[in-house]
Design an enzyme around this catalytic site. Structure first.
Site, PDB file in Angstrom:
ATOM      1  N   SER A   1       0.704  -1.068   0.145  1.00  0.00           N
ATOM      2  CA  SER A   1      -0.157  -0.028   0.158  1.00  0.00           C
ATOM      3  C   SER A   1       0.919   1.082   0.030  1.00  0.00           C
ATOM      4  CB  SER A   1      -0.841  -0.147   1.098  1.00  0.00           C
ATOM      5  OG  SER A   1      -1.845   1.204   1.321  1.00  0.00           O
TER       6      SER A   1
ATOM      7  N   GLY B   1      -0.249   4.659  -0.206  1.00  0.00           N
ATOM      8  CA  GLY B   1      -0.749   5.899   0.087  1.00  0.00           C
ATOM      9  C   GLY B   1      -1.534   6.362  -1.267  1.00  0.00           C
ATOM     10  N   ALA B   2      -1.322   7.671  -1.577  1.00  0.00           N
ATOM     11  CA  ALA B   2      -2.026   8.017  -2.584  1.00  0.00           C
ATOM     12  C   ALA B   2      -1.517   7.507  -4.016  1.00  0.00           C
ATOM     13  CB  ALA B   2      -1.725   9.727  -2.737  1.00  0.00           C
TER      14      ALA B   2
ATOM     15  N   GLY C   1      -1.479   4.570  -4.703  1.00  0.00           N
ATOM     16  CA  GLY C   1      -2.297   3.081  -5.023  1.00  0.00           C
ATOM     17  C   GLY C   1      -1.415   1.987  -4.416  1.00  0.00           C
TER      18      GLY C   1
ATOM     19  N   GLY D   1      -6.117   1.493   4.842  1.00  0.00           N
ATOM     20  CA  GLY D   1      -5.570   0.155   4.578  1.00  0.00           C
ATOM     21  C   GLY D   1      -6.337  -1.122   5.186  1.00  0.00           C
ATOM     22  N   ASP D   2      -6.975  -0.874   5.890  1.00  0.00           N
ATOM     23  CA  ASP D   2      -8.040  -2.135   6.520  1.00  0.00           C
ATOM     24  C   ASP D   2      -8.877  -2.417   5.514  1.00  0.00           C
ATOM     25  OD1 ASP D   2      -6.501  -2.214   8.819  1.00  0.00           O
ATOM     26  OD2 ASP D   2      -7.935  -0.798   9.843  1.00  0.00           O
TER      27      ASP D   2
END
Length: 312
Positions: A219, A221-222, A224, A250-251
């Site tokens: 992951s 963040g912005a 993707g 993230g979950d």
């Protein structure tokens, strides 16, 4: 059915204030309480997507009782939490209504005794062997008293039961868990760098696979998701930058990956769902939930393409 494991469950308490100012008194304009911890957040999103979910981990004390009472109201979620003598932790989030920023305070969790850990292991192995179990998710931090190799043991138990297992944790529990060969690991950029020593996501994800993970979805963040799997590698990007509270994003990505696995979707579709859910969680007015309208709008527009790390 999907099983989520939250060894360090929490009662999430969110305060909204007009503006958060250090060293000042604040008038709270809104308070929300709900069951929390990474695996419980994942379960909530899975249930909203139409999946039946069983949740396990530990719960104890007055906070644990409140958590379980609130959990009973969650549709499609079955409570299989194990009792402990210690009190379930609380997490306190203070949301600044002016900036949208969130300040988080996390308690450490209850001290789990060796006898409580042993009892949990027996219950977990029974759950892992239940007919119809599609996947297991092992999520979050470890409470005091739980062995640092706990997730490695739980990964091996799931593999013995021939159930796909996803691991989402950090630090030494992640390092040991990866060595137990989970089917999927979902670190964020910081966790990936801490584990491998590399800040280049492509190199780091390849390293995690060499250490034992069957597939890795990072992951970013912005930026993707980056997925490196035995079937290939992909980048998945949201169509636009979404502003809001990233708590729980993230979950939601984990829930998207698990639901896609349970439904037999190909990797690009799993990743598109995970990115859309993650972005819709950022946009939601309540931290850790996703906005359905935003999700439906973004899902067909997520860009998924092959990544240069395809040959691993």
């Amino acid at each position: 059915m999907i099983l989520t494991v939250t060894l360090n469950a929490a009662l999430d308490i969110t305060y909204r204030v007009p503006a958060l100012v250090p060293h000042a008194s604040h008038r709270v304009t809104e308070v929300t309480e709900r069951p929390g911890g990474k695996g419980l957040n994942v379960a909530r999103v899975l249930a909203a997507l139409g999946h039946d979910v069983t949740v396990t981990g530990f719960a104890g004390g007055d906070t644990g009782r409140t958590l379980r009472e609130r959990l009973a109201a969650e549709p499609r979620v079955t409570d299989a939490l194990a009792p402990v003598a210690g009190a379930t932790r609380r997490t306190l989030a203070v949301v600044d209504a002016t900036t949208g920023d969130t300040t988080q305070l996390n308690e450490p969790g209850p001290a789990v005794t060796p006898a409580e850990w042993t009892a949990f292991l027996g219950a977990y192995e029974e759950l892992a062997h239940r007919p119809g179990l599609a996947a297991v998710a092992l999520c979050g931090s470890l409470p005091p008293g739980v062995p640092v190799g706990a997730y490695a043991r739980l990964v091996r138990a799931a593999r013995t039961a021939r159930v796909p297992v996803l691991l989402d944790t950090s630090g030494e529990p992640l390092r040991r868990g990866v060595a137990a060969r989970p089917d999927l690991v979902k670190p964020n950029a910081d966790e990936l760098a801490e584990l491998t020593g590399s800040h280049e996501p492509g190199r780091a994800t390849r390293d995690v696979r060499r250490r034992g993970a069957h597939a890795v979805v990072a992951s970013l963040g912005a930026d993707g998701l980056l997925a490196v799997t035995p079937d290939g590698a992909w980048r998945a990007l949201p169509p636009k930058r979404v502003h809001g509270n990233p708590t729980g994003a993230g979950d939601s990505a984990v829930a998207g990956l698990l639901s896609g696995l349970a439904e037999g979707l190909p990797w690009p579709d799993r990743l598109a769902r995970a990115v859309a859910l993650s972005a819709a969680t950022v946009a939601a007015p309540v931290a850790g939930e996703f906005d359905p309208a935003t999700y439906e709008d973004l899902l067909p527009r997520v860009a998924v393409g092959e990544a240069v790390t395809a040959h691993t």
